[in-house]
Design an enzyme around this catalytic site. Structure first.
Site, mmCIF file in Angstrom:
data_model
loop_
_atom_site.group_PDB
_atom_site.id
_atom_site.type_symbol
_atom_site.label_atom_id
_atom_site.label_comp_id
_atom_site.label_asym_id
_atom_site.label_seq_id
_atom_site.Cartn_x
_atom_site.Cartn_y
_atom_site.Cartn_z
ATOM 1 N N LYS A 196 44.306 -15.839 31.057
ATOM 2 C CA LYS A 196 44.179 -16.924 32.037
ATOM 3 C C LYS A 196 44.463 -18.238 31.321
ATOM 4 C CE LYS A 196 40.956 -19.166 35.176
ATOM 5 N NZ LYS A 196 39.670 -19.065 35.884
ATOM 6 N N LYS A 249 47.273 -14.892 34.836
ATOM 7 C CA LYS A 249 47.064 -15.963 35.812
ATOM 8 C C LYS A 249 47.409 -17.298 35.189
ATOM 9 C CE LYS A 249 43.337 -18.191 38.264
ATOM 10 N NZ LYS A 249 41.920 -18.302 38.437
HETATM 11 C C1 PBG Z 1 37.255 -20.415 38.065
HETATM 12 C C2 PBG Z 1 38.458 -19.948 38.793
HETATM 13 C C3 PBG Z 1 39.579 -20.739 39.044
HETATM 14 C C4 PBG Z 1 40.455 -19.964 39.798
HETATM 15 C C5 PBG Z 1 39.865 -18.715 39.989
HETATM 16 N N1 PBG Z 1 38.632 -18.718 39.353
HETATM 17 C C6 PBG Z 1 39.838 -22.147 38.678
HETATM 18 C C7 PBG Z 1 39.631 -22.577 37.304
HETATM 19 O O1 PBG Z 1 39.660 -21.794 36.356
HETATM 20 O O2 PBG Z 1 39.422 -23.775 37.133
HETATM 21 C C8 PBG Z 1 41.780 -20.457 40.302
HETATM 22 C C9 PBG Z 1 42.372 -19.776 41.482
HETATM 23 C C10 PBG Z 1 43.468 -20.516 42.140
HETATM 24 O O3 PBG Z 1 43.903 -21.608 41.724
HETATM 25 O O4 PBG Z 1 43.930 -19.999 43.167
HETATM 26 N N2 PBG Z 1 36.474 -19.480 37.460
#
Ligand code: PBG
Length: 327
Positions: A196, A249
């Site tokens: 991520k 992601k």
């Molecule tokens: C936070 C989380 C995020 C997303 C999923 N879980 C945002 C972040 O890490 O700040 C993003 C999902 C998206 O942008 O569709 N745990």
């Protein structure tokens, strides 16, 4: 072997029937996971300003959606909680009577066939908006992992099929696996956000949950967008720790990472077509600059072609509706 320069590739593109026969990749409703935002109340279906066409829904509406998803052939949802209960210890994250456990119970009761997945991270439950606990200005790892384990077990007790840690703390997959096994939840799977990245494409999502970090950024735990070898390292660790499925992601700007991850491991690979990717298509379509449906299907196809076995996408319902209409 010499290339046959008289060969004519267009021969196989001549008719739709031929194109169908030689098509290498297809997207099916069964590949899709619908991320949803749950909120308190009844009969609530609040449009999300930062994500046109997406809603924060109360549990009763969520159950209605669950039936619709199954009808469309979409096998799974991934739930995020919209919480006003925020504190420094993120205690609401593992409250058995909290919003997400109640949502999971209701949804599994109404739609037992639906795969119900829950997000495991602390950002919706802390004022500061970081995915971990903050002690003396630092996002601490091992203390956070303990809270994540409690959160995962709470979701498993409520009936979640998969827990999805999205926090990027070190060692959390192994710790969660151990915590689940120790409490009798061997059957509950882990969908690990393994690679991520610290991405600007999460902006609209943070608007949906009011979870944007108040101070600083997430670069000490989420990955540097410049790195791919590091992604393979994260994947290898998560697989060794017991991840059932690994995730990359965001998806669209990271297709090379998806392809590399697919080649490097033998567990299913998920990709998250994130909020910013969704909004770019929706906004351009609103301006009349792009055909939203075609852009959506081409994007999902590209993510699948890169190597994703399953895709989390806010387009899930729209895409499944179109895919079903195809002859
Ligand atoms: C936070 C989380 C995020 C997303 C999923 N879980 C945002 C972040 O890490 O700040 C993003 C999902 C998206 O942008 O569709 N745990």
């Amino acid at each position: 072997m010499a290339l046959d320069l008289t060969y004519r590739p267009r021969r196989l593109r001549r008719t739709e029937a031929l194109r169908t026969l030689v098509r290498e990749t297809t997207v099916l409703p069964g590949d899709l996971i619908f991320p949803m935002f749950v909120t308190e109340g009844t009969g609530v279906r609040e449009p999300i300003d930062t994500m046109p066409g997406q809603f924060r829904v109360s549990i009763d509406e969520l159950v209605r959606e669950g039936h619709d998803l199954l009808e469309l052939g979409i096998p799974a949802v991934n739930l995020f909680g919209y919480s006003e209960q925020k504190n420094d210890l993120a205690t609401e994250a593992h409250n058995p009577q909290g919003l997400i456990p109640r949502a999971v119970r209701a949804l599994k009761q109404a739609c037992p066939e639906l795969c119900v997945q829950t997000d495991v991270a602390l950002d919706p439950y802390t004022e500061h908006g970081h995915d971990g606990l903050v002690i003396n200005g630092e996002i601490v790892n091992d203390e956070t992992v303990e809270v994540l384990c409690r959160m995962a077990v709470t979701h498993a007790e409520a009936g979640a099929d998969w827990v999805a840690p999205s926090d990027m703390m070190d060692g959390r997959v192994g710790a969660i696996r151990e915590a689940l096994d120790a409490t009798g939840f061997e059957r509950v799977g882990i969908l690990a956000y393994s690679a991520k990245y610290a991405s600007c494409f999460y902006g609209p999502f943070r608007g949906a949950l009011k979870s944007a970090p108040k101070k600083g950024d997430k670069k000490t735990y989420q990955m540097d967008p410049a790195n791919v070898r590091e992604a393979l390292k994260e994947i290898a660790l998560d697989v060794a720790e017991g991840a059932d499925v690994v995730m990359v992601k965001p998806a669209l700007a990271y297709l090379d990472v998806i392809a590399a991850v697919r080649a490097s491991c033998d567990v299913p690979v998920a990709a998250y077509n994130v909020s910013g990717e969704y909004c770019m298509i929706m906004a351009a379509a609103e301006k009349g600059w792009i055909d939203a449906d075609r852009a959506m299907l081409e994007t999902l196809l590209a993510i699948k072609r890169a190597g994703a076995d399953m895709i989390l996408t806010y387009f899930a319902k729209r895409a499944a509706t179109l895919l079903r209409q195809k002859p």
